[in-house]
Enzyme design. Structure first.
Site, short mmCIF file in Angstrom:
data_model
loop_
_atom_site.label_atom_id
_atom_site.label_comp_id
_atom_site.label_asym_id
_atom_site.label_seq_id
_atom_site.Cartn_x
_atom_site.Cartn_y
_atom_site.Cartn_z
N GLU A 63 -1.84 -1.74 8.92
CA GLU A 63 -2.84 -1.17 8.01
C GLU A 63 -4.17 -1.85 8.25
OE1 GLU A 63 -5.30 -1.00 4.25
OE2 GLU A 63 -4.62 -2.70 5.41
N GLU A 64 -4.12 -3.17 8.48
CA GLU A 64 -5.37 -3.92 8.62
C GLU A 64 -6.20 -3.46 9.82
OE1 GLU A 64 -6.57 -5.48 6.40
OE2 GLU A 64 -5.12 -6.59 5.22
#
Ligand SMILES: *[C@@H]1O[C@H](CO)[C@@H](O)[C@H](O)[C@H]1NC(C)=O
Ligand SMILES: *[C@@H]1O[C@H](CO)[C@@H](O)[C@H](O)[C@H]1NC(C)=O
Ligand SMILES: *[C@@H]1O[C@H](CO)[C@@H](O)[C@H](O)[C@H]1NC(C)=O
Ligand SMILES: *[C@@H]1O[C@H](CO)[C@@H](O)[C@H](O)[C@H]1NC(C)=O
Ligand SMILES: *[C@@H]1O[C@H](CO)[C@@H](O)[C@H](O)[C@H]1NC(C)=O
Ligand SMILES: *[C@@H]1O[C@H](CO)[C@@H](O)[C@H](O)[C@H]1NC(C)=O
Ligand SMILES: CC(=O)N[C@H]1CO[C@H](CO)[C@@H](O)[C@@H]1O
Length: 758
Positions: free
Chosen positions: A416-417
């Site tokens: 996600e990052e």
């Protein structure tokens, strides 16, 4: 135990076990009313049991188990975290726990040779050099090799040297202001302060304006408000210490950069090349690095030029100057960034509690688990809570013989990052199944304060989110002492509703923006979402965001010191909202609130923007007519939605056991409610941005963290206002009318969803 003839009804299967459960429950817990007469009562008593089952100590233990080492996506350490989560979920009793893997393009620094900036004088002497590493403050939690390295993902690589310019927050308006002040960033190194928009947008604006590199820093005015000396910062408080740095991604857009719209499976042909990703400004070409405010002091205090406009001044103890260049005209800034792009395997972790009645309807709970460093807040505060939500649900099933009617699906996303990659690829792979099966998506990214609960969601969910928050005990003793007994009581006080005058008891619930895994569920597939957290009222971020210091100490010893009461409250809300969606015979989406918001808020505002065009822009005539059609259809939607709501209310009368009404109608209404939000998905709405398919909600082009409502309509208005030639005006007027017409078709579809004949 009941013997009532309920067996023919789908949801009655659940009801029977509920009744048997209610009997047992009553024997054990004297506080439960003697007779649980209605199905709603029974469901609520299961909810009470569930809420009591969520345990703060377990969340704390999960957090410790998940955060022993830094775990960036695509690394062996993060694969170990996935294994740990899978082990915890299986031990907790989740079913069919497995990984869903993708091969995606990720970015890493050179951990052996950290990025740095230098200030170099005319003789070539280094006056200052940052060392590129944040100091370890708590050795027992932060000592892994490379943990302190300061970097941002997808930065361009290289060494450049030139004059510095200060560009405040690096938003579009900041670059415009610099231009007005006569300062060009072309060929220069831009120094930008974090805050107020996504860092990838700042870099994109800088590159577009011709900058050769970007240096990002967190200003004490945001991250060390109480003073920068050691006694006022971490670990004495939650304020960022002078060596801390915010990491992050500077990719623009979501998902694997090489496979827009298709899943990045080894055997699926990539839809984009790296060169195209650069040319389309998905990846920046210029070097970018983040530095601490301790290092920023060394650079900014040497800047030449005019003092900054007063609102651009930050919290360091000198007058900020714009540049260009240093006071010593011969001196330059040098930026050294090493950054590599590599294809790596990522793994989403998926698990289930299978529904007893409607196994093909999914109530989806999600959070990501990859982190920039240890990730104890972002995201593993959510990860550790999600695991406990699963355990509490399974325990409630064991204790009471209950099983949810619909399936509850658990997702822990990877990468996600780097750019919401794990969930985006998953949505691209399972687009059709999820469009058909997903009831709702409930996201938690981070719990980072004990001040207040906060939720971003869409109007059809306002009511159920508020009702559920009213059922969760307030985790803060200080608030309970002020007679604010529930999570809701603090929330409505901290974030009073402004945009919903019709519903005075609703807190402010903004439309979900980008920045976490709910984005694609809503904007790409039209699945209703709630994104919630505990946060500070003054600021949606927090000082230690994406820093080395996000380790368990911060939650255990600074902001959630009462046996993780705040994490527990988030878990209770998450579990109870999931149970409600999984168990209500008619899923609790309120279309009447959606229809009213559409008419009285979104379309009302749009009318306010279009009416003034009347005399100056004859090209907007079609749009004005189209708007009157849209208003008429929205009024019809309000009327029809109210009819639907009253039918639902009638079906829900107290003591109504769903026996006397045909089950067919209940499941039909429920299925139709599930489909309403999908009406606003139009794959052809934004040919320039094919993943932004929602006609009402999209991510803002100016700030990828923020949301915007009916963006294609508003974009056409600004095209019209900015058009220079008659031809451009005519074209913009036509796209405006067409964009309004598409929204109208979405509204008509929503109305038709409830009609038997089409
Ligand atoms: C929470 O779980 C811990 C073990 O993880 C247990 O010792 C404790 O009693 C539980 N608390 C409650 C209130 O059940
Ligand atoms: C960089 O500076 C910090 C703070 O002074 C120090 O703790 C750290 O060891 C230094 N790192 C390197 C690689 O010199
Ligand atoms: C700020 O500093 C003051 C004075 O030292 C202290 O009383 C207060 O608690 C601090 N506030 C925060 C939020 O750290
Ligand atoms: C300003 O801040 C710097 C860096 O923290 C410090 O070295 C210096 O003494 C401060 N100057 C004043 C006048 O307070
Ligand atoms: C709540 O957070 C503040 C810092 O924001 C902290 O000072 C306080 O002790 C925390 N309260 C609890 C009960 O953890
Ligand atoms: C939906 O919201 C409206 C307006 O608040 C309310 O009157 C109605 O009862 C709600 N419907 C349901 C099923 O809760
Ligand atoms: C860490 C942080 O952002 N704290 C802020 C929380 O909100 C209060 C009230 O608005 C502020 O005073 C704090 O600075």
């Amino acid at each position: 135990m009941t013997t009532r003839p309920l067996a023919l009804l789908g949801f009655a299967v659940v009801a029977i076990v509920c009744f048997s459960f209610a009997g047992k429950y009553h024997n054990k817990h004297a506080s439960v009313p003697a007779k649980l007469k209605t199905f709603d009562d029974i469901r609520l008593s299961i909810g009470d049991h569930l809420i009591k089952s969520v345990n703060g100590t377990n969340i704390r233990q999960n957090l410790r188990a998940i955060t022993p080492e830094p775990h960036v996506a695509g690394t062996a350490a993060n694969a170990r975290v996935a294994d740990t989560i899978s082990r915890i979920w299986k031990a907790n009793g989740l079913e069919n726990v497995h990984f869903v893997e993708y091969d995606v393009l990720l970015s890493y620094p050179d951990y052996k040779a950290p990025n740095h900036v230098s200030v170099i004088d005319g003789a070539g002497k280094t006056v200052f050099k940052s060392n590129g590493t944040s100091p370890v403050i708590l050795p027992s939690e932060q000592s892994a090799p490379g943990a302190g390295v300061q970097w941002v993902a997808y930065a361009g690589a290289g060494t450049v040297q030139g004059e510095p310019v200060y560009a405040h927050y690096g938003r579009q308006q900041d670059f415009e202001r610099l231009e007005k002040l006569g300062i060009s960033v072309k060929g220069r190194v831009v120094i930008i302060r974090y805050g107020f928009c996504f860092r990838g947008d700042k870099v994109a604006f800088a590159q577009k304006a011709g900058a050769i590199a970007v240096v990002l820093f967190s200003d004490p005015a945001e991250v060390a408000k109480n003073g920068t000396d050691f006694s006022h910062t971490y670990p004495s408080s939650e304020w960022l210490p002078s060596g801390g740095v915010q990491r992050g991604s500077v990719m623009h857009g979501n998902g694997d950069p090489l496979t827009p719209l298709v899943p990045s499976k080894a055997d699926v042909y990539p839809t984009r090349t790296i060169e195209e990703a650069y040319n389309q400004h998905v990846l920046p070409r210029i070097p970018v690095l983040p530095i601490s405010y301790g290092d920023a002091y060394e650079v900014l205090s040497r800047l030449n030029g005019r003092p900054v406009p007063s609102d651009w001044q930050g919290g360091l103890n000198f007058t900020y100057r714009l540049g260009p260049g240093f006071k010593d005209a011969e001196t330059t800034i040098k930026v050294d960034v090493r950054s590599t792009l590599t294809k790596r395997k990522i793994r989403n972790v998926v698990g289930y509690i299978k529904g007893a009645v409607e196994p093909d309807q999914y109530v989806i709970l999600g959070n990501h688990y990859d982190a920039w460093v240890y990730g104890a807040l972002d995201p593993n505060s959510g990860t550790s809570t999600l695991a406990e939500v699963g355990r509490a649900l399974v325990q409630t099933m064991k204790d009471t013989q209950w099983r949810p009617a619909r399936t509850i699906m658990f997702c822990n996303w990877d990468a996600e990052e780097h750019g919401i990659i794990g969930s985006t690829e998953f949505l691209e792979e399972f687009e059709k199944q999820l469009t058909d099966r997903a009831v709702v998506y409930l996201n938690v990214d981070t719990i980072h304060s004990n001040m207040s609960f906060a939720a971003s969601t869409i109007p059809s969910l306002f009511q159920i989110v508020v009702d559920t928050a009213k059922r969760i005990p307030n985790p803060m003793i200080s608030e309970v002492e002020r007679a604010r007994k529930t999570v809701y009581d603090t929330w409505v006080r901290a974030f009073p509703g402004t945009k919903t005058p019709t519903y005075p008891d609703f807190p402010d619930m903004p439309v979900p923006g980008g920045g976490s895994d709910h984005a694609g569920f809503l904007n790409f597939l039209g699945i209703p979402v709630v994104d919630f957290r505990y946060r500070n009222t003054s600021w949606s971020e927090y000082p230690l965001y994406h820093s080395l210091y996000e380790t368990p100490f911060i939650s255990e010893h600074i902001f959630d010191t009462n046996d993780f009461a705040v994490h527990k409250a988030v878990g209770q809300f998450w579990a109870e909202l999931a149970r409600t969606f999984a168990d209500q015979p008619i899923i609790p989406l309120n279309v009447s609130i959606l229809a009213e918001q559409l008419l009285n808020n979104y379309v009302h505002d749009l009318k306010g923007a279009i009416d003034p065009l009347k005399h100056r822009y004859p090209e907007a005539e079609d749009a004005r007519l189209q708007l009157s059609h849209l208003i008429k259809h929205c009024q019809h939607f309000v009327h029809r939605a109210r009819q639907v709501e009253s039918e639902i209310a009638a079906l829900k009368q107290p003591n109504h056991d769903f026996v006397t009404n045909p089950d067919q109608r209940i499941s039909q209404l429920s299925r139709r409610l599930m489909k309403v939000e999908r009406c606003f998905i139009n794959p052809n709405a934004r040919p320039d941005a094919p993943s932004k398919r929602h006609l009402l909600y999209s991510i803002s082009d100016k700030d990828s963290y923020a949301s915007s409502v009916m963006s294609s309509v508003y974009d056409s208005i600004s095209d019209l206002v900015n058009a220079k030639t008659t031809r451009d005006k005519v074209a913009a007027g036509r796209s405006l009318a067409s964009a309004i017409s598409l929204v109208q078709l979405g509204v008509q579809c929503a109305v038709k969803t409830f009609d038997a004949a089409i």
